[in-house]
Write an enzyme that holds these catalytic residues in place. Structure first.
Site, PDB file in Angstrom:
ATOM      1  N   LYS A 256       6.661 -14.799   2.274  1.00 41.94           N
ATOM      2  CA  LYS A 256       7.557 -14.373   1.190  1.00 41.94           C
ATOM      3  C   LYS A 256       8.872 -15.133   1.177  1.00 41.94           C
ATOM      4  O   LYS A 256       9.582 -15.123   0.183  1.00 41.94           O
ATOM      5  CB  LYS A 256       7.834 -12.867   1.301  1.00 41.94           C
ATOM      6  CG  LYS A 256       6.641 -12.033   0.832  1.00 41.94           C
ATOM      7  CD  LYS A 256       6.968 -10.566   0.782  1.00 41.94           C
ATOM      8  CE  LYS A 256       5.771  -9.778   0.258  1.00 41.94           C
ATOM      9  NZ  LYS A 256       5.945  -8.339   0.429  1.00 41.94           N
TER      10      LYS A 256
ATOM     11  N   LYS B 267      -4.987 -15.079  -2.794  1.00 42.57           N
ATOM     12  CA  LYS B 267      -5.263 -13.674  -3.128  1.00 42.57           C
ATOM     13  C   LYS B 267      -4.565 -13.299  -4.436  1.00 42.57           C
ATOM     14  O   LYS B 267      -3.516 -13.855  -4.777  1.00 42.57           O
ATOM     15  CB  LYS B 267      -4.821 -12.749  -1.993  1.00 42.57           C
ATOM     16  CG  LYS B 267      -3.334 -12.601  -1.854  1.00 42.57           C
ATOM     17  CD  LYS B 267      -2.931 -11.415  -0.980  1.00 42.57           C
ATOM     18  CE  LYS B 267      -1.408 -11.322  -1.005  1.00 42.57           C
ATOM     19  NZ  LYS B 267      -0.817 -10.251  -0.263  1.00 42.57           N
TER      20      LYS B 267
ATOM     21  N   LYS C  26       0.997  -9.729  -7.155  1.00 38.19           N
ATOM     22  CA  LYS C  26       2.004  -9.497  -8.186  1.00 38.19           C
ATOM     23  C   LYS C  26       2.916 -10.698  -8.356  1.00 38.19           C
ATOM     24  O   LYS C  26       3.454 -10.937  -9.415  1.00 38.19           O
ATOM     25  CB  LYS C  26       2.888  -8.300  -7.782  1.00 38.19           C
ATOM     26  CG  LYS C  26       2.309  -6.963  -8.152  1.00 38.19           C
ATOM     27  CD  LYS C  26       3.050  -5.823  -7.449  1.00 38.19           C
ATOM     28  CE  LYS C  26       2.191  -5.227  -6.369  1.00 38.19           C
ATOM     29  NZ  LYS C  26       2.640  -3.998  -5.779  1.00 38.19           N
TER      30      LYS C  26
HETATM   31  P1  TYM Z   1       0.933  -3.741  -1.716  1.00 34.22           P
HETATM   32  O1  TYM Z   1       1.740  -2.863  -2.598  1.00 34.22           O
HETATM   33  O2  TYM Z   1       1.175  -5.209  -1.731  1.00 34.22           O
HETATM   34  O3  TYM Z   1      -0.608  -3.553  -1.987  1.00 34.22           O
HETATM   35  C1  TYM Z   1      -1.193  -2.264  -2.020  1.00 34.22           C
HETATM   36  C2  TYM Z   1      -2.607  -2.329  -1.480  1.00 34.22           C
HETATM   37  O4  TYM Z   1      -3.408  -3.248  -2.218  1.00 34.22           O
HETATM   38  C3  TYM Z   1      -4.052  -4.158  -1.320  1.00 34.22           C
HETATM   39  N1  TYM Z   1      -4.165  -5.465  -1.981  1.00 34.22           N
HETATM   40  C4  TYM Z   1      -5.299  -6.170  -2.090  1.00 34.22           C
HETATM   41  N2  TYM Z   1      -6.553  -5.923  -1.673  1.00 34.22           N
HETATM   42  C5  TYM Z   1      -7.503  -6.846  -1.952  1.00 34.22           C
HETATM   43  N3  TYM Z   1      -7.249  -7.994  -2.630  1.00 34.22           N
HETATM   44  C6  TYM Z   1      -6.001  -8.284  -3.066  1.00 34.22           C
HETATM   45  N4  TYM Z   1      -5.758  -9.405  -3.750  1.00 34.22           N
HETATM   46  C7  TYM Z   1      -4.955  -7.350  -2.797  1.00 34.22           C
HETATM   47  N5  TYM Z   1      -3.633  -7.317  -3.081  1.00 34.22           N
HETATM   48  C8  TYM Z   1      -3.168  -6.153  -2.574  1.00 34.22           C
HETATM   49  C9  TYM Z   1      -3.128  -4.215  -0.125  1.00 34.22           C
HETATM   50  O5  TYM Z   1      -3.823  -4.662   1.025  1.00 34.22           O
HETATM   51  C10 TYM Z   1      -2.666  -2.782  -0.009  1.00 34.22           C
HETATM   52  O6  TYM Z   1      -3.628  -2.009   0.676  1.00 34.22           O
HETATM   53  N6  TYM Z   1       2.880  -3.255   2.829  1.00 34.22           N
HETATM   54  C11 TYM Z   1       2.056  -2.581   1.844  1.00 34.22           C
HETATM   55  C12 TYM Z   1       2.563  -1.238   1.401  1.00 34.22           C
HETATM   56  C13 TYM Z   1       2.734  -0.222   2.466  1.00 34.22           C
HETATM   57  C14 TYM Z   1       1.704   0.429   3.195  1.00 34.22           C
HETATM   58  C15 TYM Z   1       2.377   1.361   4.029  1.00 34.22           C
HETATM   59  C16 TYM Z   1       0.326   0.328   3.186  1.00 34.22           C
HETATM   60  C17 TYM Z   1       3.928   0.294   2.895  1.00 34.22           C
HETATM   61  N7  TYM Z   1       3.694   1.243   3.820  1.00 34.22           N
HETATM   62  C18 TYM Z   1       1.656   2.171   4.884  1.00 34.22           C
HETATM   63  C19 TYM Z   1      -0.383   1.148   4.067  1.00 34.22           C
HETATM   64  C20 TYM Z   1       0.271   2.060   4.902  1.00 34.22           C
HETATM   65  C21 TYM Z   1       2.000  -3.477   0.625  1.00 34.22           C
HETATM   66  O7  TYM Z   1       2.846  -4.265   0.370  1.00 34.22           O
HETATM   67  O8  TYM Z   1       0.999  -3.206  -0.212  1.00 34.22           O
END
Ligand code: TYM
Length: 335
Positions: free
Chosen positions: A114, A197, A200
């Site tokens: 990032k 991947k 956003k």
């Molecule tokens: P975030 O908001 O980026 O994404 C949310 C969830 O979507 C999954 N994901 C994907 N899975 C498959 N292919 C993709 N291209 C793809 N893009 C996103 C992510 O793996 C995630 O499961 N750090 C986390 C948020 C978070 C979190 C937590 C997750 C904060 N606290 C506690 C689990 C437990 C994040 O940025 O997700």
């Protein structure tokens, strides 16, 4: 028998979740809520690790909640809540920061990714400590499973390391959580850059399908997806990443296996594959989008559901935090 706990979360950093969030996580969340005592969080504290417009953040938080519900999260079964409604997340994060090494935090690849574009100097300290707040999110709820996509694996490893370290220094306090990552849905790729991947922060908005996209937008994005010049519909992640991604998405949406899809489209060009996939996606996403939009017409009801979820979350989170404070030697406030 009591059900094991489960926690997961997503950032409200855009107006819509994308197909990666949906297939990679949300579909599993909905499927797991019967067999687990589930906590599903909207991580607004994480969202502000990069600049956010306040009114957009507020709107996106409610939009994310509406999409969770529209995609099948049942607020009677699962606690659906906003991270900033549960102060224990920030409180436990501080304690965990104090047992995390600088080097250990510095090895997190998402921080490196990032900050690649603008350099680490301009990044916030919050972005650096982001994974430690994530560990706090998880450990407060004593979950056995954390359903996420592949990109979260390293953060889950850190969470496990911190839990084990705390337990061994201060006595058994945390359940050691397992990442629940399903192979087929672990990584959905960008439609324009199919080696990366779906995310956003993609450079080109045509690379991602959003749950809130209108039907004609979904169709247009699928039709303009990058493929290759070979012309045969065949799964080969290495040499045909674009077509393989389309087949993977099609298989997840339709329930058909990839070999069955290959057989169905044998001798036909990519136009046929894209046309049918676009129709299948529109049929799948349209009801979710409509339901989310309907829920958004009544923000007071959404806020009520979120407050109810926060009550359930606070109950368990406060218990865990009290245990942590006790173990590390904080004097309890006299009442
Ligand atoms: P975030 O908001 O980026 O994404 C949310 C969830 O979507 C999954 N994901 C994907 N899975 C498959 N292919 C993709 N291209 C793809 N893009 C996103 C992510 O793996 C995630 O499961 N750090 C986390 C948020 C978070 C979190 C937590 C997750 C904060 N606290 C506690 C689990 C437990 C994040 O940025 O997700």
């Amino acid at each position: 028998m009591t059900k094991p706990n489960l926690l997961s979360g997503m950032q409200p950093s855009a107006g819509s979740l994308h197909l990666g969030n949906y297939l990679g996580a949300l579909v599993n969340w909905a499927a797991m809520q019967d067999s687990y005592n589930a906590f599903y969080c909207i991580v607004d504290l994480h969202a502000i690790t990069v600049p956010q417009d306040p009114s957009e953040l507020r709107a996106n938080t409610r939009r994310t909640a509406a999409q969770y519900l529209a995609a099948g999260i049942d607020s009677d079964k699962s606690a659906l809540f906003v991270q900033s409604h549960v102060p224990a997340h920030a409180q436990l994060a501080w304690v965990l920061q104090c047992i995390t090494g600088m080097g250990e935090a510095g090895r997190m690849t998402q921080f490196k990714d990032k900050t690649q574009k603008n350099g680490q100097e301009s990044a916030s300290v919050g972005l650096f400590t982001y994974p430690i707040l994530q560990a706090a999110d998880i450990l407060l709820y004593q979950p056995k499973a954390v359903p996420v996509g592949e990109d979260q694996r390293q953060h889950l490893e850190l969470t496990r390391d911190l839990a084990m370290r705390f337990n061994s220094r201060f006595g058994d306090t945390f359940v050691i959580p397992e990442a629940h990552i399903l192979k087929e849905t672990a990584k959905i790729y960008d439609l324009q850059v199919p080696e990366a991947k779906m995310s956003k922060s993609a450079a080109d908005p045509k690379g991602l399908i959003n749950l809130m996209d209108e039907n004609n937008v979904i169709t247009k994005k699928i039709k303009s997806a990058v493929t290759d010049t070979e012309g045969s519909v065949r799964f080969d992640r290495e040499s045909k990443p674009g077509v393989s991604n389309l087949l993977g998405i099609f298989s997840l949406i339709s329930g058909e296996t990839i070999p069955a899809l290959e057989a169905r489209f044998e001798g036909q060009g990519y136009g046929a594959l894209k046309g049918e996939l676009a129709d299948a996606l529109v049929a799948h996403i349209e009801p979710i989008r409509n339901r989310a939009n309907e829920l958004l017409t009544d923000p007071a009801e959404l806020d009520r559901l979120l407050a109810e979820g926060a009550d359930r979350a606070n109950e368990l989170a406060e218990q865990t935090l009290a245990k942590v404070y006790e173990r590390i030697g904080f004097v309890r406030a006299a009442r």
